[in-house]
Scaffold this motif. Structure first.
Motif, mmCIF file in Angstrom:
data_model
loop_
_atom_site.group_PDB
_atom_site.id
_atom_site.type_symbol
_atom_site.label_atom_id
_atom_site.label_comp_id
_atom_site.label_asym_id
_atom_site.label_seq_id
_atom_site.Cartn_x
_atom_site.Cartn_y
_atom_site.Cartn_z
ATOM 1 N N HIS A 1 24.856 -16.911 13.970
ATOM 2 C CA HIS A 1 23.753 -17.515 13.214
ATOM 3 C C HIS A 1 24.158 -18.906 12.734
ATOM 4 O O HIS A 1 23.396 -19.871 12.903
ATOM 5 C CB HIS A 1 23.388 -16.665 11.990
ATOM 6 C CG HIS A 1 22.922 -15.292 12.321
ATOM 7 N ND1 HIS A 1 22.175 -14.539 11.444
ATOM 8 C CD2 HIS A 1 23.089 -14.507 13.418
ATOM 9 C CE1 HIS A 1 21.908 -13.369 11.988
ATOM 10 N NE2 HIS A 1 22.462 -13.323 13.168
ATOM 11 N N ARG A 2 25.348 -19.005 12.141
ATOM 12 C CA ARG A 2 25.812 -20.306 11.642
ATOM 13 C C ARG A 2 25.942 -21.317 12.780
ATOM 14 O O ARG A 2 25.569 -22.483 12.634
ATOM 15 C CB ARG A 2 27.142 -20.142 10.891
ATOM 16 C CG ARG A 2 26.999 -19.415 9.563
ATOM 17 C CD ARG A 2 28.275 -19.470 8.736
ATOM 18 N NE ARG A 2 29.414 -18.827 9.373
ATOM 19 C CZ ARG A 2 29.689 -17.524 9.297
ATOM 20 N NH1 ARG A 2 28.901 -16.716 8.613
ATOM 21 N NH2 ARG A 2 30.748 -17.033 9.899
ATOM 22 N N TYR B 1 24.361 -21.419 15.780
ATOM 23 C CA TYR B 1 23.072 -21.872 16.307
ATOM 24 C C TYR B 1 22.321 -22.728 15.285
ATOM 25 O O TYR B 1 21.715 -23.737 15.649
ATOM 26 C CB TYR B 1 22.229 -20.687 16.776
ATOM 27 C CG TYR B 1 22.816 -20.025 18.001
ATOM 28 C CD1 TYR B 1 23.014 -20.750 19.176
ATOM 29 C CD2 TYR B 1 23.199 -18.691 17.987
ATOM 30 C CE1 TYR B 1 23.567 -20.159 20.301
ATOM 31 C CE2 TYR B 1 23.756 -18.085 19.108
ATOM 32 C CZ TYR B 1 23.942 -18.832 20.267
ATOM 33 O OH TYR B 1 24.496 -18.243 21.371
ATOM 34 N N GLU B 2 22.374 -22.359 14.020
ATOM 35 C CA GLU B 2 21.710 -23.159 12.990
ATOM 36 C C GLU B 2 22.323 -24.554 12.892
ATOM 37 O O GLU B 2 21.616 -25.545 12.719
ATOM 38 C CB GLU B 2 21.757 -22.427 11.646
ATOM 39 C CG GLU B 2 20.837 -21.206 11.648
ATOM 40 C CD GLU B 2 21.052 -20.264 10.473
ATOM 41 O OE1 GLU B 2 21.821 -20.600 9.539
ATOM 42 O OE2 GLU B 2 20.449 -19.168 10.492
ATOM 43 N N ARG B 3 23.643 -24.633 13.044
ATOM 44 C CA ARG B 3 24.327 -25.934 13.032
ATOM 45 C C ARG B 3 23.837 -26.823 14.184
ATOM 46 O O ARG B 3 23.871 -28.048 14.101
ATOM 47 C CB ARG B 3 25.836 -25.705 13.110
ATOM 48 C CG ARG B 3 26.689 -26.924 12.822
ATOM 49 C CD ARG B 3 28.161 -26.582 12.651
ATOM 50 N NE ARG B 3 28.786 -26.112 13.874
ATOM 51 C CZ ARG B 3 29.271 -24.887 14.064
ATOM 52 N NH1 ARG B 3 29.222 -23.983 13.114
ATOM 53 N NH2 ARG B 3 29.843 -24.553 15.205
ATOM 54 N N THR C 1 16.333 -22.640 14.608
ATOM 55 C CA THR C 1 15.799 -22.029 13.389
ATOM 56 C C THR C 1 15.370 -20.601 13.689
ATOM 57 O O THR C 1 14.943 -20.287 14.810
ATOM 58 C CB THR C 1 14.599 -22.829 12.841
ATOM 59 O OG1 THR C 1 13.607 -22.935 13.857
ATOM 60 C CG2 THR C 1 15.024 -24.224 12.394
ATOM 61 N N GLU C 2 15.488 -19.759 12.681
ATOM 62 C CA GLU C 2 15.104 -18.363 12.834
ATOM 63 C C GLU C 2 13.591 -18.272 12.988
ATOM 64 O O GLU C 2 12.837 -18.861 12.213
ATOM 65 C CB GLU C 2 15.564 -17.580 11.606
ATOM 66 C CG GLU C 2 15.293 -16.105 11.711
ATOM 67 C CD GLU C 2 15.792 -15.331 10.512
ATOM 68 O OE1 GLU C 2 15.015 -14.490 10.023
ATOM 69 O OE2 GLU C 2 16.940 -15.562 10.063
ATOM 70 N N TYR D 1 16.007 -16.946 17.647
ATOM 71 C CA TYR D 1 16.140 -18.330 17.208
ATOM 72 C C TYR D 1 15.408 -19.224 18.210
ATOM 73 O O TYR D 1 15.360 -18.921 19.404
ATOM 74 C CB TYR D 1 17.606 -18.748 17.160
ATOM 75 C CG TYR D 1 18.306 -18.348 15.896
ATOM 76 C CD1 TYR D 1 18.268 -19.175 14.765
ATOM 77 C CD2 TYR D 1 19.016 -17.166 15.809
ATOM 78 C CE1 TYR D 1 18.913 -18.816 13.597
ATOM 79 C CE2 TYR D 1 19.661 -16.793 14.641
ATOM 80 C CZ TYR D 1 19.606 -17.630 13.539
ATOM 81 O OH TYR D 1 20.246 -17.270 12.385
ATOM 82 N N TRP E 1 14.783 -23.544 19.265
ATOM 83 C CA TRP E 1 15.141 -24.965 19.101
ATOM 84 C C TRP E 1 14.029 -25.780 19.734
ATOM 85 O O TRP E 1 13.593 -25.510 20.866
ATOM 86 C CB TRP E 1 16.463 -25.281 19.795
ATOM 87 C CG TRP E 1 16.713 -26.754 19.926
ATOM 88 C CD1 TRP E 1 17.129 -27.607 18.948
ATOM 89 C CD2 TRP E 1 16.541 -27.547 21.104
ATOM 90 N NE1 TRP E 1 17.223 -28.887 19.446
ATOM 91 C CE2 TRP E 1 16.859 -28.883 20.765
ATOM 92 C CE3 TRP E 1 16.130 -27.263 22.403
ATOM 93 C CZ2 TRP E 1 16.800 -29.915 21.680
ATOM 94 C CZ3 TRP E 1 16.059 -28.293 23.325
ATOM 95 C CH2 TRP E 1 16.393 -29.615 22.957
#
Length: 151
Positions: A119-120, A122-124, A128-129, A147, A149
């Protein structure tokens, strides 16, 4: 340490790709039950993933070892796995940059809810979820997260 080479997978890579998947899954997701045996995973990667999917590998040029894999299915990033001892070296970053280049209008992916490091990561990278499920639609029956993008 030499930089890895990222390239399309070929038939002779299939066994090493399966080994990376199995080692990575075991290390990153120890509580998730795999629905397929090691032999079934090897056969699926050999017979379906490598020949029929857009499969990319990261290869250590010093040894020829496959140390990562990424599979794209159109605008879906369906797999991204790294050998456990190769995490944190920028290979995942390179794979994601390639995925965004190959699918410039956007990407989606699924990861398990228990995989907080993913999660961290992909968010970086700007994902977004979009949704959470109870896992009833995946073969592991494990709660997951989708997720997305968008450029």
């Amino acid at each position: 340490m030499s930089a890895v080479v990222v390239r399309r997978a070929t038939a002779p890579d299939a066994s090493a790709v399966a080994d990376v998947y199995l080692r990575s899954f075991a290390a990153a997701l120890p509580t998730v039950v795999r629905p397929r045996s090691d032999d079934e995973v090897h056969a699926y990667i050999r017979d379906v993933v490598v020949p029929l999917r857009e499969t990319w590998v990261a290869e250590d040029p010093a040894t020829g070892a496959i140390v990562g894999l990424m599979v794209l299915a159109g605008d879906v990033l369906s797999q991204l796995y790294l050998a456990p001892d190769w995490r944190g070296r920028g290979i995942g970053d390179r794979f994601l940059a390639l995925a965004k280049e190959r699918s410039p209008r956007g990407l989606s992916l699924w990861t398990f809810q228990v995989n907080e490091p993913a999660h961290r990561f992909y968010e970086r990278h700007g994902f977004t979820e979009a949704e959470r499920t109870d896992g009833s639609d995946n073969e592991e029956r494990e709660p997951d997260v989708r997720y997305v993008w968008h450029p």
